[in-house]
Design an enzyme around this catalytic site. Structure first.
Site, PDB file in Angstrom:
ATOM      1  N   GLU A 124       5.776  76.410 -33.336  1.00 25.13           N
ATOM      2  CA  GLU A 124       4.391  76.869 -33.104  1.00 25.13           C
ATOM      3  C   GLU A 124       3.723  77.193 -34.437  1.00 25.13           C
ATOM      4  O   GLU A 124       4.407  77.416 -35.440  1.00 25.13           O
ATOM      5  CB  GLU A 124       4.424  78.161 -32.263  1.00 25.13           C
ATOM      6  N   ASP A 125       2.400  77.256 -34.419  1.00 27.24           N
ATOM      7  CA  ASP A 125       1.680  77.640 -35.631  1.00 27.24           C
ATOM      8  C   ASP A 125       1.616  79.161 -35.770  1.00 27.24           C
ATOM      9  O   ASP A 125       1.918  79.719 -36.813  1.00 27.24           O
ATOM     10  CB  ASP A 125       0.273  77.026 -35.648  1.00 27.24           C
TER      11      ASP A 125
ATOM     12  N   ASP B   5       0.014  85.056 -31.369  1.00 27.69           N
ATOM     13  CA  ASP B   5      -1.067  86.044 -31.428  1.00 27.69           C
ATOM     14  C   ASP B   5      -0.885  87.005 -30.245  1.00 27.69           C
ATOM     15  O   ASP B   5      -0.074  87.936 -30.309  1.00 27.69           O
ATOM     16  CB  ASP B   5      -2.381  85.252 -31.399  1.00 27.69           C
TER      17      ASP B   5
ATOM     18  N   PHE C 223      -8.607  86.054 -38.351  1.00 26.80           N
ATOM     19  CA  PHE C 223      -8.553  84.675 -37.880  1.00 26.80           C
ATOM     20  C   PHE C 223      -8.266  83.770 -39.075  1.00 26.80           C
ATOM     21  O   PHE C 223      -9.015  83.759 -40.044  1.00 26.80           O
ATOM     22  CB  PHE C 223      -9.875  84.303 -37.213  1.00 26.80           C
TER      23      PHE C 223
ATOM     24  N   ARG D 111      -8.108  71.935 -40.404  1.00 25.05           N
ATOM     25  CA  ARG D 111      -6.678  71.704 -40.174  1.00 25.05           C
ATOM     26  C   ARG D 111      -6.014  71.064 -41.386  1.00 25.05           C
ATOM     27  O   ARG D 111      -4.820  71.215 -41.601  1.00 25.05           O
ATOM     28  CB  ARG D 111      -6.471  70.746 -38.985  1.00 25.05           C
TER      29      ARG D 111
HETATM   30  P1  5GP Z   1      -1.601  83.347 -28.177  1.00 26.05           P
HETATM   31  O1  5GP Z   1      -1.375  82.668 -26.878  1.00 26.05           O
HETATM   32  O2  5GP Z   1      -0.357  83.896 -28.820  1.00 26.05           O
HETATM   33  O3  5GP Z   1      -2.691  84.392 -28.082  1.00 26.05           O
HETATM   34  O4  5GP Z   1      -2.237  82.296 -29.148  1.00 26.05           O
HETATM   35  C1  5GP Z   1      -1.553  81.223 -29.611  1.00 26.05           C
HETATM   36  C2  5GP Z   1      -2.506  80.142 -30.058  1.00 26.05           C
HETATM   37  O5  5GP Z   1      -3.809  80.633 -30.388  1.00 26.05           O
HETATM   38  C3  5GP Z   1      -1.971  79.550 -31.346  1.00 26.05           C
HETATM   39  O6  5GP Z   1      -1.080  78.511 -31.076  1.00 26.05           O
HETATM   40  C4  5GP Z   1      -3.228  79.094 -32.052  1.00 26.05           C
HETATM   41  O7  5GP Z   1      -3.557  77.788 -31.644  1.00 26.05           O
HETATM   42  C5  5GP Z   1      -4.299  80.054 -31.583  1.00 26.05           C
HETATM   43  N1  5GP Z   1      -4.520  81.117 -32.575  1.00 26.05           N
HETATM   44  C6  5GP Z   1      -4.118  82.407 -32.520  1.00 26.05           C
HETATM   45  N2  5GP Z   1      -4.495  83.091 -33.621  1.00 26.05           N
HETATM   46  C7  5GP Z   1      -5.158  82.185 -34.395  1.00 26.05           C
HETATM   47  C8  5GP Z   1      -5.783  82.271 -35.683  1.00 26.05           C
HETATM   48  O8  5GP Z   1      -5.821  83.293 -36.378  1.00 26.05           O
HETATM   49  N3  5GP Z   1      -6.344  81.119 -36.138  1.00 26.05           N
HETATM   50  C9  5GP Z   1      -6.333  79.947 -35.446  1.00 26.05           C
HETATM   51  N4  5GP Z   1      -6.915  78.900 -36.020  1.00 26.05           N
HETATM   52  N5  5GP Z   1      -5.760  79.841 -34.234  1.00 26.05           N
HETATM   53  C10 5GP Z   1      -5.170  80.944 -33.731  1.00 26.05           C
END
Ligand code: 5GP
Length: 177
Positions: free
Chosen positions: A100-101, A104, A154, A167
């Protein structure tokens, strides 16, 4: 919030990312010890991290790709995970590594962890994320491996986007307030 290229500040440089990817790969190489792994890249954000990470792995690797979304064009999670494409081969008996990237709220990670365990009896399961925003977590999940912990900002670059942009940056950046 709108993000323009001019407003971006580097958070982690190309060199820092490269070093971190190698560090994570070393841990994975130790853990898998030559055993084949199915590396599942969570598109689109993890594409560059996964591409760099798998090239540092010593064991046989099969790559799979899935696509989930929770953000749309906003900078905060919608709170709902949308499985855009989650076609996977039979993972029974396999070493499964999710790449995963960023974690959050944790909703995407939880969705993926539950999905794999509900559908397959895997040999091993590991969740690896380049970034970990622990401070914004809403559900109780932790990546097994992560690169950097980030504050509640962010971030973009190195696969992560803002409305499809940034990206391709070689570094991770954020917008300074
Ligand atoms: P979660 O489900 O944990 O809230 O979010 C996961 C997804 O939200 C990540 O895979 C990513 O695509 C997006 N995301 C969460 N935080 C960020 C951020 O700071 N920047 C970006 N570009 N995407 C984020």
């Amino acid at each position: 919030m709108e993000i323009k290229f001019e407003d971006l500040k580097v958070l982690y440089s190309e060199e820092q990312l490269h070093t971190k990817v190698k560090e994570i790969a070393e841990k994975l190489n130790k853990f898998y010890n030559g055993d084949e792994v199915v590396a599942i890249c969570a598109l689109k954000g993890a594409v560059l991290f996964a591409a760099d990470l798998v090239r540092e792995l010593d064991m046989p690797v099969k790559m799979e790709f899935i696509r989930l979304s929770s953000y749309g064009s906003s900078t905060t999670t919608s709170g709902k995970v949308n499985a855009v494409d989650i076609n996977l081969p039979d993972l029974n008996g396999k070493n499964v590594l999710i790449i995963e990237d960023i974690v959050d709220s944790g909703l995407t990670a939880k969705f993926l962890i539950d999905f794999i365990h509900m559908n397959f009896h895997v040999k091993s399961f590991k969740f690896c994320s380049l970034l970990d925003k622990k401070i914004t977590r809403k559900v109780d999940v932790e990546p097994d491996y992560y690169g950097f912990e980030v504050d509640d900002k962010f971030v973009v670059g190195y696969g992560l986007d803002y409305d499809g942009h940034f990206r391709n940056l070689k570094y991770i950046a954020y917008k300074e307030n």
